[in-house]
Design a protein around this motif. Structure first.
Motif, PDB file in Angstrom:
ATOM      1  N   TYR A 121       0.802  -1.217   0.000  1.00 34.73           N
ATOM      2  CA  TYR A 121       0.000   0.000   0.000  1.00 34.73           C
ATOM      3  C   TYR A 121       0.840   1.274   0.000  1.00 34.73           C
ATOM      4  CZ  TYR A 121       0.741   1.162   4.937  1.00 34.73           C
ATOM      5  OH  TYR A 121       1.275   1.534   6.125  1.00 34.73           O
ATOM      6  N   VAL A 122       2.118   1.201   0.355  1.00 36.82           N
ATOM      7  CA  VAL A 122       2.948   2.407   0.460  1.00 36.82           C
ATOM      8  C   VAL A 122       3.048   3.143  -0.877  1.00 36.82           C
ATOM      9  CG1 VAL A 122       5.237   3.309   1.045  1.00 36.82           C
ATOM     10  CG2 VAL A 122       4.189   1.542   2.469  1.00 36.82           C
ATOM     11  N   PRO A 123       3.304   2.469  -2.011  1.00 37.80           N
ATOM     12  CA  PRO A 123       3.359   3.208  -3.281  1.00 37.80           C
ATOM     13  C   PRO A 123       2.021   3.867  -3.646  1.00 37.80           C
ATOM     14  CG  PRO A 123       4.335   1.050  -3.528  1.00 37.80           C
ATOM     15  CD  PRO A 123       3.693   1.078  -2.182  1.00 37.80           C
ATOM     16  N   ALA A 124       0.926   3.163  -3.384  1.00 39.07           N
ATOM     17  CA  ALA A 124      -0.392   3.750  -3.681  1.00 39.07           C
ATOM     18  C   ALA A 124      -0.629   4.967  -2.802  1.00 39.07           C
ATOM     19  CB  ALA A 124      -1.488   2.711  -3.468  1.00 39.07           C
ATOM     20  N   TRP A 125      -0.289   4.856  -1.530  1.00 41.18           N
ATOM     21  CA  TRP A 125      -0.428   5.987  -0.614  1.00 41.18           C
ATOM     22  C   TRP A 125       0.438   7.135  -1.086  1.00 41.18           C
ATOM     23  CZ3 TRP A 125       3.156   8.630   2.268  1.00 41.18           C
ATOM     24  CH2 TRP A 125       2.651   9.523   3.205  1.00 41.18           C
ATOM     25  N   HIS A 126       1.690   6.834  -1.469  1.00 45.63           N
ATOM     26  CA  HIS A 126       2.623   7.866  -1.899  1.00 45.63           C
ATOM     27  C   HIS A 126       2.089   8.584  -3.138  1.00 45.63           C
ATOM     28  CE1 HIS A 126       6.339   9.490  -3.743  1.00 45.63           C
ATOM     29  NE2 HIS A 126       6.629   9.766  -2.482  1.00 45.63           N
ATOM     30  N   ALA A 127       1.541   7.838  -4.076  1.00 44.30           N
ATOM     31  CA  ALA A 127       0.986   8.447  -5.295  1.00 44.30           C
ATOM     32  C   ALA A 127      -0.202   9.348  -4.961  1.00 44.30           C
ATOM     33  CB  ALA A 127       0.568   7.362  -6.282  1.00 44.30           C
ATOM     34  N   ASP A 128      -1.083   8.893  -4.081  1.00 43.13           N
ATOM     35  CA  ASP A 128      -2.234   9.711  -3.681  1.00 43.13           C
ATOM     36  C   ASP A 128      -1.784  10.993  -3.000  1.00 43.13           C
ATOM     37  OD1 ASP A 128      -3.950   7.831  -4.703  1.00 43.13           O
ATOM     38  OD2 ASP A 128      -4.514   6.978  -2.751  1.00 43.13           O
ATOM     39  N   ILE A 129      -0.806  10.868  -2.111  1.00 44.47           N
ATOM     40  CA  ILE A 129      -0.325  12.039  -1.379  1.00 44.47           C
ATOM     41  C   ILE A 129       0.392  13.005  -2.326  1.00 44.47           C
ATOM     42  CG2 ILE A 129       1.293  12.802   0.420  1.00 44.47           C
ATOM     43  CD1 ILE A 129      -1.415  11.551   1.377  1.00 44.47           C
ATOM     44  N   ALA A 130       1.173  12.463  -3.257  1.00 42.13           N
ATOM     45  CA  ALA A 130       1.855  13.323  -4.229  1.00 42.13           C
ATOM     46  C   ALA A 130       0.828  14.111  -5.039  1.00 42.13           C
ATOM     47  CB  ALA A 130       2.743  12.488  -5.145  1.00 42.13           C
TER      48      ALA A 130
END
Length: 180
Positions: free
Chosen positions: A141-150
């Motif tokens: 989930y970290v990459p998905a979270w990172h993309a959403d936050i970016a």
């Protein structure tokens, strides 16, 4: 005149024997006869209940609208502060990933020199999350979270620049297809 006489009779009976009037009303109800005063009271109560329900519904609409408007104002007021704090989290995740990679690299360097590894593995990984690699699309989930936050932290200028790059790439591809 008869109604008035019945009323006086009921009052006289009630004054001397209060339970008798209640018993008479109960017997009338059991026999299926409803006293007219009870019908009127019931209709009045039903109308009052209906009116109160409509008023409650109207009040709830107003309360909901006010709560929604206040929530929007709070979101606008705290938006920049929230983005700043979220950026700190995002930067911490990227730094954590870099620190984990540096620790792994050091351990591999020691192995490459031919020394036996005496250092414990100290990289940080969260259970169920796997690696904190924000750039590995297979990493949980970290990459998905990172993309959403970016995306959340992106400014309007950055969005416009990305859109221009995409449009330019699409035009170049179209021109390359037509000229090939």
């Amino acid at each position: 005149m008869q109604m008035r006489a019945d009323w006086f009779r009921a009052q006289e009976i009630e004054a001397h024997q209060p339970g008798v009037v209640l018993i008479e009303h109960a017997e009338m109800l059991l026999d299926g006869r409803v006293p007219s005063s009870l019908n009127e009271k019931t209709r009045a109560a039903e109308m009052l209940i209906s009116g109160l329900r409509r008023a409650i519904g109207a009040q709830q609409v107003v309360v909901d609208r006010v709560a929604f408007e206040l929530s929007q104002k709070a979101a606008q007021r705290f938006s920049e502060e929230h983005k700043a704090r979220t950026k700190r989290i995002k930067d911490a995740i990227v730094e954590l990933h870099a620190a984990n990679q540096a620790e792994i690299s050091l351990r591999h360097s020691i192995d490459a020199l031919g020394y036996s590894q005496q250092l414990p593995c100290t990289r940080f990984e969260y259970p169920d999350a796997g690696s904190f690699d924000p750039f590995d699309i297979t990493g949980g989930y970290v990459p998905a979270w990172h993309a959403d936050i970016a995306d959340y932290l992106m400014t309007a200028e950055e969005r416009d620049a990305i859109k221009q790059r995409i449009d330019t790439a699409a035009r170049r591809k179209k021109v390359a297809t037509l000229t090939a």
